[in-house]
Design an enzyme around this catalytic site. Structure first.
Site, PDB file in Angstrom:
ATOM      1  N   HIS A 168       0.935  -1.127   0.014  1.00  0.00           N
ATOM      2  CA  HIS A 168       0.033   0.018  -0.048  1.00  0.00           C
ATOM      3  C   HIS A 168       0.709   1.350   0.051  1.00  0.00           C
ATOM      4  CE1 HIS A 168      -3.856   2.298   1.563  1.00  0.00           C
ATOM      5  NE2 HIS A 168      -2.759   3.047   1.512  1.00  0.00           N
ATOM      6  N   GLU A 169       1.837   1.334   1.161  1.00  0.00           N
ATOM      7  CA  GLU A 169       2.591   2.548   0.765  1.00  0.00           C
ATOM      8  C   GLU A 169       3.637   2.664  -0.177  1.00  0.00           C
ATOM      9  OE1 GLU A 169       1.555   4.497   2.929  1.00  0.00           O
ATOM     10  OE2 GLU A 169       0.638   2.958   4.302  1.00  0.00           O
ATOM     11  N   HIS A 210       1.851   4.581  -2.912  1.00  0.00           N
ATOM     12  CA  HIS A 210       2.067   6.157  -2.689  1.00  0.00           C
ATOM     13  C   HIS A 210       3.340   6.440  -3.140  1.00  0.00           C
ATOM     14  CE1 HIS A 210      -1.964   6.279  -0.688  1.00  0.00           C
ATOM     15  NE2 HIS A 210      -1.563   5.672   0.376  1.00  0.00           N
TER      16      HIS A 210
END
Length: 243
Positions: free
Chosen positions: A142-143, A146
């Site tokens: 997820h990160e 980003h």
């Protein structure tokens, strides 16, 4: 950046134990039983025990978090793929620091989140919120989405539409909205018919609500809906959604 790295002043860490002996062997177990039963401890001793316990727990969590991180960087197909894609973007940019494992740190987080991204600092993994290695894999993925978005499009994280778009992509592409992950979080309240998209919308809305420019949940939901079609269907750098 839904799960932004909290300021250091928000993270309260215990002091080291008064002595190493206080957290080892028979003395540790004796204090544990005393603490649980309330027998034989003065208020000061009880406070010291609580501090020692938190210190040992946080040290163990930190060590485990870094071990998991290093394992995933070597063996997780999703994490490896994302770090390779980030490295390619790094090669095209001379104005940013190069990505390596030092940009992924473990620490204690004061809130419910399991990780966070900061465009200048990197990725924070919340060692006290990670359930297991596979939870950490989804969090890292997820990160890393980003991180990828920030390099590729220079995201304005205070712009709600930018923020919502990256959150939609991160929740959709990371694997955190697979059926078994949602079932683990929500049990039988999770409806299979709503599935992946409902999970992505819900998690993206929660994240956007944390943006200082977001008024409330209704505002966050509206922004997510506005960018939904284009952002959900954008699976770069993957060819399709990982489920």
């Amino acid at each position: 950046m839904a799960d932004s790295i909290p300021p250091k002043e928000e993270i309260v860490k215990p002091n080291p134990p008064a002595s190493e002996a206080s957290v080892q062997g028979f003395n540790w177990w004796r204090r544990t039983f005393q603490y649980k039963t309330g027998l034989g401890l003065t208020p000061d001793e009880k406070a010291q025990y609580e501090n020692d316990y938190k210190y040992v727990l946080q040290r163990k969590q930190c060590q485990e978090c870094y071990e998991y991180r290093d394992w995933l960087l070597k063996y997780s197909p999703t994490v490896i793929f994302m770090t390779q894609q980030i490295a390619k973007l790094n090669d095209k940019r001379t104005d940013v620091l190069k990505f390596d494992e030092s940009k992924i740190i473990c620490d204690v987080c004061p809130e419910w989140r399991s990780g966070g991204f900061h465009p200048e600092l990197g990725i924070l993994l919340c060692q006290n919120r990670i359930r297991d290695k596979w939870h950490l894999e989804d969090t890292m993925a997820h990160e890393l989405v980003h991180y990828f978005d920030n390099l590729k499009w220079q995201v304005d994280w205070l712009n709600l539409k930018h923020h919502a778009c990256s959150e939609i992509r991160a929740s959709s592409l990371s694997g955190e909205c697979r059926f078994m992950q949602e079932f683990a979080r929500r049990g039988f309240s999770f409806k299979v018919s709503q599935g992946h998209q409902e999970c992505v919308k819900r998690r993206a809305t929660l994240s956007v609500m944390g943006n200082p420019n977001c008024k409330d949940e209704e505002h966050a939901r509206k922004i997510v809906d506005e960018v939904w079609d284009s952002c959900f269907n954008d699976t770069r750098p993957f060819e399709e959604i990982y489920r």
